[in-house]
Write a protein that holds these residues in place. Structure first.
Motif, PDB file in Angstrom:
ATOM      1  N   VAL A 137       0.820  -1.211   0.000  1.00 22.65           N
ATOM      2  CA  VAL A 137       0.000   0.000   0.000  1.00 22.65           C
ATOM      3  C   VAL A 137       0.855   1.263   0.000  1.00 22.65           C
ATOM      4  O   VAL A 137       0.649   2.177  -0.811  1.00 22.65           O
ATOM      5  N   LYS A 138       1.816   1.341   0.898  1.00 23.23           N
ATOM      6  CA  LYS A 138       2.608   2.572   1.011  1.00 23.23           C
ATOM      7  C   LYS A 138       3.370   2.904  -0.266  1.00 23.23           C
ATOM      8  O   LYS A 138       3.266   4.035  -0.775  1.00 23.23           O
ATOM      9  N   PRO A 139       4.140   1.968  -0.847  1.00 22.85           N
ATOM     10  CA  PRO A 139       4.844   2.322  -2.088  1.00 22.85           C
ATOM     11  C   PRO A 139       3.913   2.639  -3.246  1.00 22.85           C
ATOM     12  O   PRO A 139       4.226   3.500  -4.081  1.00 22.85           O
ATOM     13  N   LEU A 140       2.749   1.982  -3.313  1.00 22.06           N
ATOM     14  CA  LEU A 140       1.822   2.248  -4.405  1.00 22.06           C
ATOM     15  C   LEU A 140       1.128   3.593  -4.237  1.00 22.06           C
ATOM     16  O   LEU A 140       0.993   4.363  -5.191  1.00 22.06           O
ATOM     17  N   GLN A 141       0.691   3.897  -3.029  1.00 19.86           N
ATOM     18  CA  GLN A 141      -0.041   5.142  -2.812  1.00 19.86           C
ATOM     19  C   GLN A 141       0.867   6.364  -2.845  1.00 19.86           C
ATOM     20  O   GLN A 141       0.421   7.463  -3.176  1.00 19.86           O
ATOM     21  N   GLN A 149      15.398   5.360 -14.839  1.00 21.39           N
ATOM     22  CA  GLN A 149      14.516   6.397 -14.317  1.00 21.39           C
ATOM     23  C   GLN A 149      13.147   6.259 -14.984  1.00 21.39           C
ATOM     24  O   GLN A 149      13.003   6.549 -16.166  1.00 21.39           O
ATOM     25  N   MET A 150      12.160   5.787 -14.228  1.00 29.24           N
ATOM     26  CA  MET A 150      10.807   5.651 -14.758  1.00 29.24           C
ATOM     27  C   MET A 150       9.817   6.360 -13.856  1.00 29.24           C
ATOM     28  O   MET A 150      10.042   6.475 -12.640  1.00 29.24           O
ATOM     29  N   ASP A 151       8.730   6.816 -14.439  1.00 28.83           N
ATOM     30  CA  ASP A 151       7.653   7.376 -13.639  1.00 28.83           C
ATOM     31  C   ASP A 151       6.980   6.261 -12.845  1.00 28.83           C
ATOM     32  O   ASP A 151       6.934   5.103 -13.278  1.00 28.83           O
ATOM     33  N   MET A 152       6.455   6.621 -11.682  1.00 32.90           N
ATOM     34  CA  MET A 152       5.680   5.672 -10.893  1.00 32.90           C
ATOM     35  C   MET A 152       4.450   6.409 -10.360  1.00 32.90           C
ATOM     36  O   MET A 152       4.461   6.942  -9.249  1.00 32.90           O
ATOM     37  N   PRO A 153       3.391   6.493 -11.198  1.00 32.51           N
ATOM     38  CA  PRO A 153       2.198   7.238 -10.786  1.00 32.51           C
ATOM     39  C   PRO A 153       1.573   6.644  -9.527  1.00 32.51           C
ATOM     40  O   PRO A 153       1.312   5.430  -9.462  1.00 32.51           O
ATOM     41  N   PRO A 154       1.332   7.454  -8.504  1.00 31.95           N
ATOM     42  CA  PRO A 154       0.688   6.941  -7.292  1.00 31.95           C
ATOM     43  C   PRO A 154      -0.751   6.518  -7.585  1.00 31.95           C
ATOM     44  O   PRO A 154      -1.397   7.051  -8.483  1.00 31.95           O
ATOM     45  N   VAL A 155      -1.219   5.542  -6.812  1.00 32.71           N
ATOM     46  CA  VAL A 155      -2.583   5.055  -7.007  1.00 32.71           C
ATOM     47  C   VAL A 155      -3.171   4.686  -5.653  1.00 32.71           C
ATOM     48  O   VAL A 155      -2.491   4.123  -4.792  1.00 32.71           O
ATOM     49  N   GLU A 156      -4.426   5.043  -5.437  1.00 33.49           N
ATOM     50  CA  GLU A 156      -5.103   4.730  -4.186  1.00 33.49           C
ATOM     51  C   GLU A 156      -5.474   3.248  -4.148  1.00 33.49           C
ATOM     52  O   GLU A 156      -5.924   2.682  -5.146  1.00 33.49           O
ATOM     53  N   ILE A 157      -5.278   2.628  -2.978  1.00 30.33           N
ATOM     54  CA  ILE A 157      -5.614   1.209  -2.796  1.00 30.33           C
ATOM     55  C   ILE A 157      -6.887   1.106  -1.965  1.00 30.33           C
ATOM     56  O   ILE A 157      -6.918   1.501  -0.791  1.00 30.33           O
ATOM     57  N   GLY A 217       3.705   6.353  -4.701  1.00 31.09           N
ATOM     58  CA  GLY A 217       4.465   6.330  -5.952  1.00 31.09           C
ATOM     59  C   GLY A 217       5.958   6.272  -5.706  1.00 31.09           C
ATOM     60  O   GLY A 217       6.746   6.900  -6.422  1.00 31.09           O
ATOM     61  N   ASP A 218       6.359   5.512  -4.709  1.00 30.22           N
ATOM     62  CA  ASP A 218       7.769   5.422  -4.311  1.00 30.22           C
ATOM     63  C   ASP A 218       8.590   4.773  -5.419  1.00 30.22           C
ATOM     64  O   ASP A 218       8.448   3.584  -5.716  1.00 30.22           O
ATOM     65  N   ARG A 219       9.477   5.543  -6.032  1.00 26.43           N
ATOM     66  CA  ARG A 219      10.245   5.056  -7.173  1.00 26.43           C
ATOM     67  C   ARG A 219      11.373   4.125  -6.763  1.00 26.43           C
ATOM     68  O   ARG A 219      11.815   3.287  -7.568  1.00 26.43           O
ATOM     69  N   LEU A 220      11.858   4.247  -5.538  1.00 24.49           N
ATOM     70  CA  LEU A 220      12.957   3.384  -5.091  1.00 24.49           C
ATOM     71  C   LEU A 220      12.447   2.006  -4.705  1.00 24.49           C
ATOM     72  O   LEU A 220      12.968   0.984  -5.155  1.00 24.49           O
ATOM     73  N   LEU A 221      11.398   1.961  -3.876  1.00 21.03           N
ATOM     74  CA  LEU A 221      10.870   0.668  -3.432  1.00 21.03           C
ATOM     75  C   LEU A 221      10.245  -0.126  -4.574  1.00 21.03           C
ATOM     76  O   LEU A 221      10.229  -1.357  -4.542  1.00 21.03           O
ATOM     77  N   THR A 222       9.735   0.568  -5.579  1.00 18.98           N
ATOM     78  CA  THR A 222       9.119  -0.129  -6.712  1.00 18.98           C
ATOM     79  C   THR A 222      10.118  -0.442  -7.819  1.00 18.98           C
ATOM     80  O   THR A 222       9.742  -1.013  -8.845  1.00 18.98           O
ATOM     81  N   LEU A 223      11.379  -0.086  -7.621  1.00 17.56           N
ATOM     82  CA  LEU A 223      12.451  -0.275  -8.604  1.00 17.56           C
ATOM     83  C   LEU A 223      12.212   0.508  -9.882  1.00 17.56           C
ATOM     84  O   LEU A 223      12.739   0.153 -10.945  1.00 17.56           O
ATOM     85  N   ALA A 224      11.444   1.600  -9.796  1.00 14.88           N
ATOM     86  CA  ALA A 224      11.279   2.485 -10.940  1.00 14.88           C
ATOM     87  C   ALA A 224      12.524   3.343 -11.140  1.00 14.88           C
ATOM     88  O   ALA A 224      12.754   3.862 -12.231  1.00 14.88           O
ATOM     89  N   GLU A 225      13.308   3.480 -10.080  1.00 14.83           N
ATOM     90  CA  GLU A 225      14.547   4.247 -10.158  1.00 14.83           C
ATOM     91  C   GLU A 225      15.694   3.418  -9.610  1.00 14.83           C
ATOM     92  O   GLU A 225      15.670   2.985  -8.456  1.00 14.83           O
ATOM     93  N   ILE A 226      16.673   3.148 -10.463  1.00 17.25           N
ATOM     94  CA  ILE A 226      17.904   2.482 -10.042  1.00 17.25           C
ATOM     95  C   ILE A 226      19.037   3.344 -10.563  1.00 17.25           C
ATOM     96  O   ILE A 226      19.462   3.217 -11.722  1.00 17.25           O
TER      97      ILE A 226
END
Length: 264
Positions: A97-101, A118-126, A103-112
């Motif tokens: 929930v926290k990384p998705l809501q 470097q990728m966008d990670m649009p936040p989304v409500e769960i 839009g955490d780019r580090l925890l989701t591996l959108a940014e290494i």
């Protein structure tokens, strides 16, 4: 319109259905007109998947929910866009929930950063959180939720009769989802999850990447033994339990012992 090509009754994999691999496996589980998606993949392929769903004659208004198997960008970057188009809800494990809501780019591996990724990670409500043993109802079908941590701490799998939509736990070649401390990997938990899959009476595994396959106990045994070895390997850094070589080194230092052929 497209002719539906279900892998099993009520289960369609959209890449296979389209005859083209867009990204991670996206499973459409349905009963009658009601359906849901397990994972959605990258934002740029959302329109492709939704067009396939239209062509399969599923009413877009009947999408019950979008389910995230875990919070890695290649599985969930498109959630916010798909949710808006389909006007539906999102379901995940509490740990996602926290990384998705946010839009955490580090925890989701959108940014290494080290790899220049470097990728966008649009936040989304769960809207819905599920955990081990919960049931997700689709028409008359019941998906049993399995929490199978190891690859990430939010990894979910879903049992439907004798099949398991198995996420990034295990692939047909015996590989497993990436083991990386940065997104919550845990080798001991991974071993436990794979053991659960091996010892279950499921017959078919439908992974989040690559082809579906019949459960192979010997292959799972080999994979589990390989991961057990990781627990004592420096290769896996803080995820390893110990590094026996360092114990040997301490003893050799205390004894003043050098390898044979070295020293006077």
């Amino acid at each position: 319109m497209l002719s539906r090509k279900p892998l099993f009754p009520g289960v369609i994999e959209l890449n296979f259905q389209a005859g083209e691999v867009f990204g991670c496996n996206v499973y459409l589980v349905f009963d009658g007109d009601e359906w849901l998606l397990i994972d959605i993949g990258y934002e740029e392929t959302v329109d492709d998947f939704i067009e396939v769903i239209r062509q399969l004659d599923f009413p877009l208004s009947r999408c019950k929910t979008l389910v995230a198997t875990h919070a890695d960008v290649d599985h969930i970057q498109g959630l916010a866009k798909a949710k808006q188009v389909l006007r539906t809800s999102v379901t995940s494990h509490p740990n996602a929930v926290k990384p998705l809501q946010s839009g955490d780019r580090l925890l989701t591996l959108a940014e290494i950063e080290a790899q220049g990724l470097q990728m966008d990670m649009p936040p989304v409500e769960i809207e819905h959180q599920v955990n081990d043993g919960d049931i997700i109802q689709v028409g008359e079908k019941q998906l049993e939720v399995w929490h199978t941590p190891g690859h990430t701490d939010s990894q979910l799998a879903f049992r439907l009769d004798k099949i398991l939509l198995s996420g990034d736990n295990i692939y047909r070649d015996g590989c497993v989802g990436a083991i990386d401390a940065h997104h919550g990997s845990d080798i001991k938990a991974f071993i436990k999850s794979l053991t659960r899959i091996r010892d279950s009476d499921v017959e078919w595994l439908l992974p989040s990447h690559g082809p579906m396959f019949r459960k192979d106990t010997a292959m799972l045994d080999a994979t589990i033994e390989r991961l057990k070895g990781y627990l004592t390997m420096a290769d896996f850094g803080t995820l390893a339990e110990s590094w026996p070589l360092m114990d040997e080194w301490e003893d050799e230092v205390a004894e003043g012992k050098l390898p044979e052929g070295l020293g006077g």
